[in-house]
Write an enzyme that holds these catalytic residues in place. Structure first.
Site, PDB file in Angstrom:
ATOM      1  N   GLY A   1       0.199   2.125   6.361  1.00  0.00           N
ATOM      2  CA  GLY A   1       1.225   3.568   6.288  1.00  0.00           C
ATOM      3  C   GLY A   1       2.276   4.343   6.806  1.00  0.00           C
ATOM      4  O   GLY A   1       1.889   3.530   8.051  1.00  0.00           O
TER       5      GLY A   1
ATOM      6  N   ASP B   1     -14.689   5.897  11.833  1.00  0.00           N
ATOM      7  CA  ASP B   1     -14.786   6.470  10.486  1.00  0.00           C
ATOM      8  C   ASP B   1     -14.379   7.703  11.158  1.00  0.00           C
ATOM      9  O   ASP B   1     -16.106   8.598  11.728  1.00  0.00           O
ATOM     10  CB  ASP B   1     -15.353   6.541   9.778  1.00  0.00           C
ATOM     11  CG  ASP B   1     -15.857   7.792   8.169  1.00  0.00           C
ATOM     12  OD1 ASP B   1     -15.011   8.579   8.315  1.00  0.00           O
ATOM     13  OD2 ASP B   1     -16.231   6.868   7.549  1.00  0.00           O
TER      14      ASP B   1
ATOM     15  N   TYR C   1      -6.758  18.094  -2.208  1.00  0.00           N
ATOM     16  CA  TYR C   1      -5.655  18.113  -0.976  1.00  0.00           C
ATOM     17  C   TYR C   1      -4.683  19.752  -0.378  1.00  0.00           C
ATOM     18  O   TYR C   1      -4.635  19.674   0.901  1.00  0.00           O
ATOM     19  CB  TYR C   1      -4.647  17.168  -1.310  1.00  0.00           C
ATOM     20  CG  TYR C   1      -3.611  16.076  -0.762  1.00  0.00           C
ATOM     21  CD1 TYR C   1      -4.040  15.446   0.034  1.00  0.00           C
ATOM     22  CD2 TYR C   1      -2.213  16.892  -0.915  1.00  0.00           C
ATOM     23  CE1 TYR C   1      -3.195  15.192   0.467  1.00  0.00           C
ATOM     24  CE2 TYR C   1      -1.802  15.913   0.367  1.00  0.00           C
ATOM     25  CZ  TYR C   1      -1.722  15.022   1.297  1.00  0.00           C
ATOM     26  OH  TYR C   1      -1.087  14.401   1.514  1.00  0.00           O
TER      27      TYR C   1
ATOM     28  N   ALA D   1      -5.224  22.501  -0.269  1.00  0.00           N
ATOM     29  CA  ALA D   1      -6.499  23.326  -0.181  1.00  0.00           C
ATOM     30  C   ALA D   1      -6.111  23.203   1.671  1.00  0.00           C
ATOM     31  O   ALA D   1      -6.736  23.594   2.714  1.00  0.00           O
ATOM     32  CB  ALA D   1      -7.903  23.493  -0.119  1.00  0.00           C
TER      33      ALA D   1
ATOM     34  N   THR E   1       3.861   5.355   0.845  1.00  0.00           N
ATOM     35  CA  THR E   1       2.946   4.357   0.839  1.00  0.00           C
ATOM     36  C   THR E   1       1.555   4.078  -0.056  1.00  0.00           C
ATOM     37  O   THR E   1       1.829   4.515  -0.853  1.00  0.00           O
ATOM     38  CB  THR E   1       1.727   5.368   2.422  1.00  0.00           C
ATOM     39  OG1 THR E   1       1.483   6.540   1.385  1.00  0.00           O
ATOM     40  CG2 THR E   1       2.799   5.500   3.690  1.00  0.00           C
TER      41      THR E   1
HETATM   42  N1  LIG Z   1       2.412   9.061   1.889  1.00  0.00           N
HETATM   43  C1  LIG Z   1       3.025  10.707   1.620  1.00  0.00           C
HETATM   44  O1  LIG Z   1       3.950  10.927   1.122  1.00  0.00           O
HETATM   45  C2  LIG Z   1       2.266  11.401   2.629  1.00  0.00           C
HETATM   46  C3  LIG Z   1       1.807  11.380   3.716  1.00  0.00           C
HETATM   47  N2  LIG Z   1       0.883  12.307   4.168  1.00  0.00           N
HETATM   48  C4  LIG Z   1      -0.134  12.310   5.113  1.00  0.00           C
HETATM   49  O2  LIG Z   1      -0.443  11.660   5.941  1.00  0.00           O
HETATM   50  C5  LIG Z   1      -1.277  11.221   6.170  1.00  0.00           C
HETATM   51  C6  LIG Z   1      -1.406   9.366   5.699  1.00  0.00           C
HETATM   52  O3  LIG Z   1      -0.993   9.346   4.674  1.00  0.00           O
HETATM   53  P1  LIG Z   1      -1.166   7.838   4.153  1.00  0.00           P
HETATM   54  O4  LIG Z   1       0.031   6.935   4.821  1.00  0.00           O
HETATM   55  O5  LIG Z   1       0.623   8.112   3.274  1.00  0.00           O
HETATM   56  O6  LIG Z   1      -1.570   7.210   2.950  1.00  0.00           O
HETATM   57  P2  LIG Z   1      -2.245   5.527   3.683  1.00  0.00           P
HETATM   58  O7  LIG Z   1      -4.038   5.357   2.772  1.00  0.00           O
HETATM   59  O8  LIG Z   1      -0.971   4.055   3.678  1.00  0.00           O
HETATM   60  O9  LIG Z   1      -2.706   5.972   5.117  1.00  0.00           O
HETATM   61  C7  LIG Z   1      -3.929   5.604   5.840  1.00  0.00           C
HETATM   62  C8  LIG Z   1      -4.779   5.158   6.681  1.00  0.00           C
HETATM   63  O10 LIG Z   1      -6.228   6.618   7.046  1.00  0.00           O
HETATM   64  C9  LIG Z   1      -6.925   5.655   7.436  1.00  0.00           C
HETATM   65  N3  LIG Z   1      -8.836   6.578   6.995  1.00  0.00           N
HETATM   66  C10 LIG Z   1      -8.800   6.839   5.453  1.00  0.00           C
HETATM   67  N4  LIG Z   1      -9.915   7.670   5.512  1.00  0.00           N
HETATM   68  C11 LIG Z   1     -10.549   7.067   6.931  1.00  0.00           C
HETATM   69  C12 LIG Z   1     -11.579   7.387   7.528  1.00  0.00           C
HETATM   70  N5  LIG Z   1     -12.584   8.546   7.276  1.00  0.00           N
HETATM   71  N6  LIG Z   1     -11.496   7.649   9.156  1.00  0.00           N
HETATM   72  C13 LIG Z   1     -10.329   6.443   9.504  1.00  0.00           C
HETATM   73  N7  LIG Z   1      -9.244   6.451   8.698  1.00  0.00           N
HETATM   74  C14 LIG Z   1      -9.479   6.937   7.687  1.00  0.00           C
HETATM   75  C15 LIG Z   1      -6.799   4.347   5.873  1.00  0.00           C
HETATM   76  O11 LIG Z   1      -7.878   3.584   5.877  1.00  0.00           O
HETATM   77  C16 LIG Z   1      -4.763   4.449   6.693  1.00  0.00           C
HETATM   78  O12 LIG Z   1      -5.204   2.854   6.641  1.00  0.00           O
HETATM   79  C17 LIG Z   1      -2.125  11.181   5.360  1.00  0.00           C
HETATM   80  O13 LIG Z   1      -2.617  12.979   6.526  1.00  0.00           O
HETATM   81  C18 LIG Z   1      -1.685  12.492   4.660  1.00  0.00           C
HETATM   82  O14 LIG Z   1      -2.679  12.815   4.292  1.00  0.00           O
HETATM   83  C19 LIG Z   1       1.713  13.788   4.346  1.00  0.00           C
HETATM   84  C20 LIG Z   1       2.958  13.762   3.355  1.00  0.00           C
HETATM   85  C21 LIG Z   1       3.922  13.279   2.687  1.00  0.00           C
HETATM   86  C1  LIG Z   2       1.808  14.662  -4.120  1.00  0.00           C
HETATM   87  C2  LIG Z   2       0.607  13.772  -4.160  1.00  0.00           C
HETATM   88  C3  LIG Z   2       0.717  14.310  -2.945  1.00  0.00           C
HETATM   89  C4  LIG Z   2       1.162  12.978  -1.677  1.00  0.00           C
HETATM   90  C5  LIG Z   2       0.879  13.238  -0.639  1.00  0.00           C
HETATM   91  C6  LIG Z   2       1.529  14.161   0.053  1.00  0.00           C
HETATM   92  O1  LIG Z   2       1.773  14.830   0.731  1.00  0.00           O
HETATM   93  C7  LIG Z   2       3.456  13.917  -0.194  1.00  0.00           C
HETATM   94  C8  LIG Z   2       3.632  15.280   0.342  1.00  0.00           C
HETATM   95  C9  LIG Z   2       5.075  15.876  -1.274  1.00  0.00           C
HETATM   96  C10 LIG Z   2       5.888  16.528  -1.166  1.00  0.00           C
HETATM   97  C11 LIG Z   2       6.482  17.087  -0.183  1.00  0.00           C
HETATM   98  C12 LIG Z   2       7.616  17.654  -0.225  1.00  0.00           C
HETATM   99  C13 LIG Z   2       8.296  18.191   1.215  1.00  0.00           C
HETATM  100  C14 LIG Z   2       9.275  19.228   1.307  1.00  0.00           C
HETATM  101  C15 LIG Z   2      10.482  19.244   2.427  1.00  0.00           C
HETATM  102  O2  LIG Z   2      10.558  18.176   2.478  1.00  0.00           O
HETATM  103  C16 LIG Z   2      11.221  20.460   1.499  1.00  0.00           C
HETATM  104  O3  LIG Z   2      11.831  19.044   0.935  1.00  0.00           O
HETATM  105  C17 LIG Z   2      10.819  21.722   0.758  1.00  0.00           C
HETATM  106  C18 LIG Z   2      11.877  22.053   1.011  1.00  0.00           C
HETATM  107  C19 LIG Z   2      12.471  23.958   1.405  1.00  0.00           C
HETATM  108  C20 LIG Z   2      13.223  23.104   2.813  1.00  0.00           C
HETATM  109  O4  LIG Z   2      13.644  22.310   2.857  1.00  0.00           O
HETATM  110  O5  LIG Z   2      13.216  23.887   3.469  1.00  0.00           O
END
Ligand SMILES: NC(=O)C1=CN([C@@H]2O[C@H](COP(=O)(O)OP(=O)(O)OC[C@H]3O[C@@H](n4cnc5c(N)ncnc54)[C@H](O)[C@@H]3O)[C@@H](O)[C@H]2O)C=CC1
Ligand SMILES: CCCCCC(=O)CC\C=C/C=C/C=C/[C@@H](O)[C@@H](O)CCCC(=O)O
Length: 258
Positions: free
Chosen positions: A16, A64, A139, A141, A176
């Site tokens: 990811g 972890d 999430y 929060a 991801t």
């Molecule tokens: N995918 C999205 O749209 C977005 C994701 N995020 C944030 O980005 C970060 C990464 O998310 P992604 O790459 O999308 O998810 P993902 O699930 O693809 O990757 C997350 C990684 O973290 C690891 N992980 C989870 N729990 C763990 C633990 N207790 N200890 C060690 N490793 C652990 C998983 O095994 C995995 O490899 C997260 O904090 C997520 O909230 C933020 C905005 C957008």
């Molecule tokens: C959908 C459940 C959560 C999944 C994991 C995430 O954290 C995803 C993030 C989801 C949405 C993100 C939106 C981001 C928006 C900003 O890039 C921006 O476009 C917001 C507009 C404000 C601005 O342009 O100033």
């Protein structure tokens, strides 16, 4: 800070966004130690990245984040995160408690006023904090919590003496497994599956990991800024933002909170 030659510690790098961020940093000459709970995926990622960037430049350790600490670094990226409203305690443990613990450990290690060499603490938060989202309240929060935690540390007047900078990296939707795993109506990972799908299916809303990782590198271009919240936007329009309280009748009497 120029990542070239710097030691980076990153959590959740097996896949990811974390993996994408590592590749971006490695391509700029950093050395990366990463951890993850997914051992097989972690080892495979390590092997692939060692092949691409050199065996001495990237290392994986099983860990972890909810039960361990870590070693010496210049840049700490607390990235590991989950989205699971059906297991809200775990979501808080991984996204909030472990990111706070990782940040405090990094700060203790880096602070110049106690013999460290300074550094950069980056936590992957989420652009979702720019929105109101009813289908993943826990999430939300955790992500809002990290914004509060990090912007508060960033404002600490002693931070200049400590030589440490704080950055909330806030990606937009990124393609991801975290998104894919929530894409099951029966999983309970989101409270309102239809609304979740509606957000994810907005055309052009979802970025690739590579696009998100390229935006991440822009974070390193402004090492002197005191701003802490880096919001990823589409079309390269990413940048720093501040939070404001605005009267309900519009933009009068704006109170800036960052
Ligand atoms: N995918 C999205 O749209 C977005 C994701 N995020 C944030 O980005 C970060 C990464 O998310 P992604 O790459 O999308 O998810 P993902 O699930 O693809 O990757 C997350 C990684 O973290 C690891 N992980 C989870 N729990 C763990 C633990 N207790 N200890 C060690 N490793 C652990 C998983 O095994 C995995 O490899 C997260 O904090 C997520 O909230 C933020 C905005 C957008
Ligand atoms: C959908 C459940 C959560 C999944 C994991 C995430 O954290 C995803 C993030 C989801 C949405 C993100 C939106 C981001 C928006 C900003 O890039 C921006 O476009 C917001 C507009 C404000 C601005 O342009 O100033």
């Amino acid at each position: 800070m120029d990542p070239c030659g710097k030691g980076v510690f990153l959590t959740g790098g097996a896949r990811g966004i974390g993996r994408g961020l590592m590749e971006a940093l490695l391509s700029k000459g950093a050395k990366v130690m990463f951890c993850d709970v997914r051992v097989e995926t972690g080892k495979a990622t390590e092997a692939e990245l060692q092949q691409k960037f050199g065996a001495d430049n990237v290392f994986f350790r099983e860990c972890d984040v909810t039960d361990s600490g870590f070693g010496a670094v210049d840049i700490c990226v607390n990235n590991a995160g989950i989205l699971d409203e059906s297991n809200w305690e775990k979501t808080i443990e991984v996204n909030l408690t472990a990111q706070i613990r990782g940040s405090q450990l990094a700060l203790d290690h880096m602070r110049r006023d106690r013999g460290g060499r300074g550094g950069l603490i980056i936590n992957t938060v989420s652009g979702i904090v720019a929105l109101s989202v009813h289908f993943c309240p826990v999430y939300m929060a955790t992500k809002h919590g990290m914004i509060g935690f990090m912007t508060s540390w960033a404002k600490n007047p002693k931070m200049k003496d400590m030589g440490v900078r704080w950055r909330c990296f806030c990606p937009a939707l990124t393609d991801t497994d975290l998104l894919k795993e929530a894409n099951d109506a029966d999983s309970g990972k989101v409270e309102d599956f239809n609304a979740y799908q509606a957000l994810c299916s907005v055309e052009g809303a979802v970025m690739s990991v590579d696009e998100t990782a390229q935006e991440f590198l822009k974070l390193f271009q402004d090492q002197d800024s005191d701003d802490a919240i880096f919001l990823v936007r589409h079309n390269g329009a990413s940048g720093y933002v501040r939070r404001q309280l605005v009267d309900s009748d519009g933009v009068s009497n704006i109170v800036t909170v960052d």
